[in-house]
Design a protein around this motif. Structure first.
Motif, PDB file in Angstrom:
ATOM      1  N   ARG A   2       0.840  -1.193   0.000  1.00 48.85           N
ATOM      2  CA  ARG A   2       0.000   0.000   0.000  1.00 48.85           C
ATOM      3  C   ARG A   2       0.883   1.254   0.000  1.00 48.85           C
ATOM      4  O   ARG A   2       2.104   1.183   0.159  1.00 48.85           O
ATOM      5  CB  ARG A   2      -0.912  -0.015   1.213  1.00 48.85           C
ATOM      6  CG  ARG A   2      -1.832  -1.227   1.299  1.00 48.85           C
ATOM      7  CD  ARG A   2      -2.738  -1.385   0.133  1.00 48.85           C
ATOM      8  NE  ARG A   2      -3.680  -0.294   0.085  1.00 48.85           N
ATOM      9  CZ  ARG A   2      -4.628  -0.174  -0.811  1.00 48.85           C
ATOM     10  NH1 ARG A   2      -4.772  -1.088  -1.726  1.00 48.85           N
ATOM     11  NH2 ARG A   2      -5.431   0.846  -0.806  1.00 48.85           N
ATOM     12  N   GLU A  47       1.550   1.849  -6.938  1.00 48.49           N
ATOM     13  CA  GLU A  47       0.300   2.105  -6.224  1.00 48.49           C
ATOM     14  C   GLU A  47      -0.524   3.170  -6.943  1.00 48.49           C
ATOM     15  O   GLU A  47      -1.733   3.030  -7.108  1.00 48.49           O
ATOM     16  CB  GLU A  47       0.607   2.551  -4.792  1.00 48.49           C
ATOM     17  CG  GLU A  47      -0.595   2.844  -3.965  1.00 48.49           C
ATOM     18  CD  GLU A  47      -1.370   1.605  -3.574  1.00 48.49           C
ATOM     19  OE1 GLU A  47      -2.584   1.734  -3.332  1.00 48.49           O
ATOM     20  OE2 GLU A  47      -0.792   0.518  -3.521  1.00 48.49           O
ATOM     21  N   TRP A  51      -3.959   1.951  -8.611  1.00 51.72           N
ATOM     22  CA  TRP A  51      -5.136   2.416  -7.878  1.00 51.72           C
ATOM     23  C   TRP A  51      -5.387   3.900  -8.073  1.00 51.72           C
ATOM     24  O   TRP A  51      -6.065   4.522  -7.272  1.00 51.72           O
ATOM     25  CB  TRP A  51      -4.981   2.123  -6.390  1.00 51.72           C
ATOM     26  CG  TRP A  51      -4.872   0.673  -6.133  1.00 51.72           C
ATOM     27  CD1 TRP A  51      -3.754   0.001  -5.771  1.00 51.72           C
ATOM     28  CD2 TRP A  51      -5.902  -0.307  -6.237  1.00 51.72           C
ATOM     29  NE1 TRP A  51      -4.030  -1.325  -5.647  1.00 51.72           N
ATOM     30  CE2 TRP A  51      -5.328  -1.544  -5.919  1.00 51.72           C
ATOM     31  CE3 TRP A  51      -7.250  -0.246  -6.567  1.00 51.72           C
ATOM     32  CZ2 TRP A  51      -6.070  -2.713  -5.930  1.00 51.72           C
ATOM     33  CZ3 TRP A  51      -7.976  -1.413  -6.570  1.00 51.72           C
ATOM     34  CH2 TRP A  51      -7.390  -2.624  -6.256  1.00 51.72           C
TER      35      TRP A  51
END
Length: 86
Positions: A2, A47, A51
């Protein structure tokens, strides 16, 4: 990985590379710091690429009166918008 983990790896690598001056037998802490910074930067890029805002899809559902029923022209319409992430 993340975004928060990638930022922590990047910061830890910068601390090991630029701020810490300790000699450990058998381990080059500056090289470990560079590796952690590269992994953290790669994690941030991946990331944001995976996303990021382009991977979200906005879906709008419109509910109004059915066609066979004689509805007035200015009939209220209810809309709901949801964000879907994949």
């Amino acid at each position: 990985m993340r975004l928060g983990t990638a930022i922590v790896l990047l910061a830890l690598g910068a601390i090991l590379t630029f701020a810490l001056r300790v000699d450990v037998n058998g381990i080059d802490l500056q090289m470990v710091g560079w590796i952690l910074m590269i992994v953290g930067a790669l994690g941030i890029v991946l990331e944001l690429a995976i996303w990021g805002p382009r991977s979200r899809r906005r879906v709008t559902h419109t509910e109004g009166y059915a066609a066979p029923v004689a509805a007035p022209v200015d009939a209220p319409v209810r809309r709901s918008t949801t964000e879907e992430t994949y």
